[in-house]
Design a protein around this motif. Sequence first.
Motif, PDB file in Angstrom:
ATOM      1  N   GLY A 227      59.719  31.573  -3.903  1.00 46.96           N
ATOM      2  CA  GLY A 227      58.727  32.106  -2.982  1.00 46.96           C
ATOM      3  C   GLY A 227      59.304  33.061  -1.957  1.00 46.96           C
ATOM      4  N   ASP A 228      60.597  32.887  -1.601  1.00 50.87           N
ATOM      5  CA  ASP A 228      61.217  33.775  -0.607  1.00 50.87           C
ATOM      6  C   ASP A 228      61.999  34.919  -1.249  1.00 50.87           C
TER       7      ASP A 228
ATOM      8  N   ASP B   5      49.540  36.383  -4.090  1.00 46.57           N
ATOM      9  CA  ASP B   5      50.892  36.016  -3.689  1.00 46.57           C
ATOM     10  C   ASP B   5      51.645  35.368  -4.859  1.00 46.57           C
ATOM     11  N   SER B   6      52.906  34.967  -4.608  1.00 44.61           N
ATOM     12  CA  SER B   6      53.760  34.434  -5.674  1.00 44.61           C
ATOM     13  C   SER B   6      53.191  33.169  -6.296  1.00 44.61           C
ATOM     14  N   GLU B   7      52.643  32.289  -5.471  1.00 50.42           N
ATOM     15  CA  GLU B   7      52.092  31.053  -6.020  1.00 50.42           C
ATOM     16  C   GLU B   7      50.879  31.331  -6.907  1.00 50.42           C
TER      17      GLU B   7
ATOM     18  N   ASP C  68      54.379  40.256  -2.925  1.00 51.07           N
ATOM     19  CA  ASP C  68      53.927  39.121  -2.108  1.00 51.07           C
ATOM     20  C   ASP C  68      53.429  39.689  -0.794  1.00 51.07           C
TER      21      ASP C  68
ATOM     22  N   GLY D  74      57.674  29.778  -9.328  1.00 51.36           N
ATOM     23  CA  GLY D  74      57.017  30.328  -8.141  1.00 51.36           C
ATOM     24  C   GLY D  74      57.373  29.558  -6.881  1.00 51.36           C
ATOM     25  N   TYR D  75      57.525  28.233  -7.008  1.00 52.12           N
ATOM     26  CA  TYR D  75      57.891  27.407  -5.855  1.00 52.12           C
ATOM     27  C   TYR D  75      59.329  27.692  -5.418  1.00 52.12           C
TER      28      TYR D  75
END
Length: 508
Positions: A454-455, A108-110, A70, A450-451
């Motif tokens: 995300g962290d 990124d992750s999303e 990410d 993914g939501y």
Amino acid sequence: MPLPNGYSINSAASHESEDREPLIKNDAVPPQCCSARLNLAVLMFFGFTVVYGLRVNLSVALVAMVNTTDPKPAQNTSVIHACPLPPGMENTSDTFQQPEGTPQYPWDSETQGWLLGAFFFGYLCTQIPGGYLSGHYGGKLFLGLGVLGTAVLTLLTPLAAQQGSYWLFALRALEGFGEGVTFPAMMAMWARWAPPLERSRLMTLSGCGGNFGAFVALPLTGYICQTLGWPAVFYLCGSAGCLWAFFWFIFVSDDPRTHRRISKEERDYIINSIGSQGTGHGWFVPVLSMLLSAPLWAIIVTQMCSNWSYYTLLTSLPTYMNNIMHFDIQSNGLLSALPYLGAWLVSTLSGVLADYLIERKVFSVTVVRKLFTLAGLLPCAAFLVAVSYAGCSHIPAVTFLTLSTTIGGFSASGVFINQIDIAPRYAGFLLGITNTFGTIPGIVAPIATGYFTGDHTLAGWRKVFWVAAGINVFGGLVYTVFGSGKIQPWAITEEERDAEKRSASIST
């Protein structure tokens, strides 16, 4: 109703009292070894091995395709949430090593979640049309072209990735569009090929090629990424699909009546044991009756629930192994594959056991399907909860994940082949319906993952596992209440209704 060569089957009236299967004398059953029906199951097995290899290779390759997991990590994420490296790897670099010059992208992750779910946007579009057309014309052409088309598109993956994430998303959706016809076509073919007392073992043998494909593709993808670079993954997988299609179109026939190498004994056995249900359904299907059928909705809801956890792990487990467990790419692929090795073995054995219980009349078809469904869903949910509390303990986490998917293989002989029990003639079309709904979790689950993650914290992944476990339990309860193994009245053919009337007149 007596039949030639010593066969005898129950009249259509049997569906009203108990979900029985045809009674066939053991000495009249041709051996399965080297039979045309077993050869078909084996070739289907390798077909679905390729299909799942084409489907899951991106899950591992994506770890190699991005230059960081990410590029914009959360600013408030505390290091106390990060798991330590496995013993002996504390001094290794996090940078992924692959051949020099291999392209990488800042997704990124999303974005990764959307790319992993893109396949299913196309996949759900062709399920129902594929099932309907396969039931009318036969499944050989649709299954073969589905795999071949997906394989050809897979060869274009590196080019699409180079053009950008939107192009790769569109390509993966097109791959899903082509592959969407494969499982409905398989079900339509088995409606014509699988004797009722052999349904469970033949269908689980062919269908569990998907689990075997995931088992092979996940570690192999990791190895290829490190040695040849991630583009080689898609070139090799696509080529394998094209090679399989060559053998499929040469050796397979839609119907035992038209197979060139089947023995007369086996052909008569298959045709007589299946009866009029083993023919095409024509252009008309009783859609309204299907929509009002509680057993069909039980299959739909339960498959959606089961697929949520399955697709969550199928698409996101490599990411979990990388971001949380910090395994290198080869270990990641191998450990991500272990659950599918177990699921493959359990699915195959469950088919043999389910047929044994039905043939010996230990339980009815309804009870067998419910038992195997619950055996697959409930323990799976329990082990997912256990994973959420394993924390950074590598061995327990991997063990629980492996057991969760392994035991889930029992449901292969439950709800996942139930369409052919309630309406053999429309089985391909019904599977298209149930798989359309069952594909929705394949779209939503990676995006939700993914939501939640995300962290990159353990708390986020705990939500992923708890949600999957709760949905699994709900599906098991629905199927227990509303599921059935009886052929439904709207699926009875005119020939069977006439036989029922003749039987009733004789009895009176």
